[in-house]
Design a protein around this motif. Structure first.
Motif, PDB file in Angstrom:
ATOM      1  N   ASN A 187     -11.487   4.182  62.127  1.00 15.42           N
ATOM      2  CA  ASN A 187     -12.547   3.659  61.258  1.00 15.42           C
ATOM      3  C   ASN A 187     -13.631   4.702  60.978  1.00 15.42           C
ATOM      4  O   ASN A 187     -14.699   4.366  60.472  1.00 15.42           O
ATOM      5  N   ILE A 188     -13.381   5.960  61.296  1.00 12.28           N
ATOM      6  CA  ILE A 188     -14.379   7.000  61.069  1.00 12.28           C
ATOM      7  C   ILE A 188     -14.737   7.088  59.588  1.00 12.28           C
ATOM      8  O   ILE A 188     -15.907   7.224  59.217  1.00 12.28           O
ATOM      9  N   GLY A 189     -13.745   6.994  58.705  1.00  9.87           N
ATOM     10  CA  GLY A 189     -14.019   7.053  57.270  1.00  9.87           C
ATOM     11  C   GLY A 189     -14.896   5.906  56.814  1.00  9.87           C
ATOM     12  O   GLY A 189     -15.810   6.087  55.999  1.00  9.87           O
ATOM     13  N   LEU A 190     -14.630   4.697  57.325  1.00  4.40           N
ATOM     14  CA  LEU A 190     -15.448   3.530  57.000  1.00  4.40           C
ATOM     15  C   LEU A 190     -16.881   3.737  57.464  1.00  4.40           C
ATOM     16  O   LEU A 190     -17.838   3.507  56.715  1.00  4.40           O
ATOM     17  N   GLN A 191     -17.047   4.186  58.706  1.00  4.42           N
ATOM     18  CA  GLN A 191     -18.392   4.371  59.248  1.00  4.42           C
ATOM     19  C   GLN A 191     -19.136   5.504  58.542  1.00  4.42           C
ATOM     20  O   GLN A 191     -20.351   5.445  58.351  1.00  4.42           O
ATOM     21  N   ALA A 192     -18.410   6.555  58.152  1.00  8.22           N
ATOM     22  CA  ALA A 192     -19.039   7.634  57.393  1.00  8.22           C
ATOM     23  C   ALA A 192     -19.537   7.111  56.056  1.00  8.22           C
ATOM     24  O   ALA A 192     -20.634   7.460  55.603  1.00  8.22           O
ATOM     25  N   PHE A 193     -18.759   6.265  55.421  1.00 13.42           N
ATOM     26  CA  PHE A 193     -19.153   5.689  54.139  1.00 13.42           C
ATOM     27  C   PHE A 193     -20.377   4.790  54.287  1.00 13.42           C
ATOM     28  O   PHE A 193     -21.274   4.800  53.455  1.00 13.42           O
ATOM     29  N   CYS A 194     -20.408   4.016  55.358  1.00 14.19           N
ATOM     30  CA  CYS A 194     -21.488   3.040  55.529  1.00 14.19           C
ATOM     31  C   CYS A 194     -22.824   3.676  55.877  1.00 14.19           C
ATOM     32  O   CYS A 194     -23.870   3.208  55.419  1.00 14.19           O
TER      33      CYS A 194
END
Length: 317
Positions: A187-194
């Motif tokens: 979920n690193i990509g999700l958290q980076a986006f958020c």
């Protein structure tokens, strides 16, 4: 050196979450925007703590958002009565246009928007795909956010500030990711986006035999253990082989399925580096110690992939 591309990039300046700009028609047509512009980040993944064992959490690890190169796109609602091929017509131009159409189609189907007039997407800029910058996830999330804004879709995580510019809560980010079928592992990509930042996530337990009780939304949630925004003056240099293409899709899934599980001792050492070297150095703004810790962490995390990575372009870097 002409086989390399060098880019100096800003490391996760605070506020690296996507910026959103709604453009309204002069007559304020029901306050629905005529177009939406989204600018988001890219992400670096330093490696996973563990995977392959049902007895341990899988896919947790460490990553970092970077402001450049990032996604910059605009989405435009098709006008009522505008000449179009079918209901829900979606068109895109620019880098990764075909993938953009697929992402937008997934989102519109997930949110029952297929009867709407559809939209046009212009991708102004995007990182190269399959070179470790998470461009696929950032593009998908940006398109999902743009469609949500264009068609006023109310999702989990929306509050009174439902259509404010900027900022994506974690529940809203998970809803966006689910709509465009992202975040199958990390979920690193999700958290980076958020919200950007240096990110440490715990991963999740993955049963050896999938259960019907595990819903799709459950799969998106790897607990975020820490987010730290780095000093604005820190920089990194990205060095990318011009013709390098990493594994993706079915090839990536096959590679993961054939890898041995990560041992508890390796997971313990990776966690020690993350929590006792990387995070303290980031919090104390110690660039030298932070850089050394990134090197130590990446070298150890990469050992689990050695049987596959030996044939990839960066093996001798």
């Amino acid at each position: 050196m002409n086989s390399m591309e060098h880019n100096s990039t800003i490391l996760n300046r605070e506020g690296a979450y996507p910026s959103i700009l709604n453009r309204h028609r002069p007559n304020d047509w029901n306050r629905i925007p005529a177009s939406v512009e989204v600018v988001s980040c890219a992400r670096l993944h330093f490696g996973m703590f563990s995977f392959g064992s049902a007895a341990m959490r899988s896919y947790g690890g460490v990553g970092l958002s970077i402001n450049q190169p990032g996604i910059h796109l605009s989405a435009f609602r098709n006008e009522p009565g505008e000449n179009r091929r079918t209901e829900g017509d979606i068109q895109a131009c620019g880098p990764m246009a075909a993938r953009a159409v697929s992402c937008a189609t997934h989102a519109m189907q997930a949110w029952n928007l297929i009867q709407e007039n559809g939209c046009r997407i212009v991708i102004h800029s995007a990182p190269r795909d399959h070179v470790g910058l998470g461009s696929g996830t950032q593009l998908a999330m940006s398109i999902a956010l743009a469609i949500r804004q264009l068609f006023r879709v109310v999702l989990p995580g929306d509050g009174l500030e439902v259509f404010k510019q900027g900022g994506v809560s974690e529940p809203l980010g998970a809803a966006l990711a689910s709509a465009v079928q992202r975040m199958g592992r990390s979920n690193i990509g999700l958290q980076a986006f958020c919200g950007g930042g240096l990110l440490v996530e715990a991963g999740r337990f993955v049963p050896s035999v999938p259960s019907e009780n595990n819903t799709q939304s459950d799969r998106w949630r790897n607990p975020l253990l820490r987010r730290v925004h780095l000093p604005q003056q820190w920089r990194a240099v990205l060095v990318v082989l011009r013709n390098a293409v990493g594994l993706s899709g079915d090839q990536e899934r096959m590679a993961f399925s054939g890898l041995p599980h990560v041992s508890r001792s390796v997971t313990a050492e990776l966690a020690r580096i993350a929590f006792l070297e990387l995070l303290p150095a980031a919090i104390e703004h110690d660039f030298e110690l932070f850089s050394e810790a990134v090197g130590h962490y990446g070298a150890l995390a990469g050992e689990a992939f050695s049987s596959v990575s030996a044939s990839l372009p960066y093996a001798t870097a």
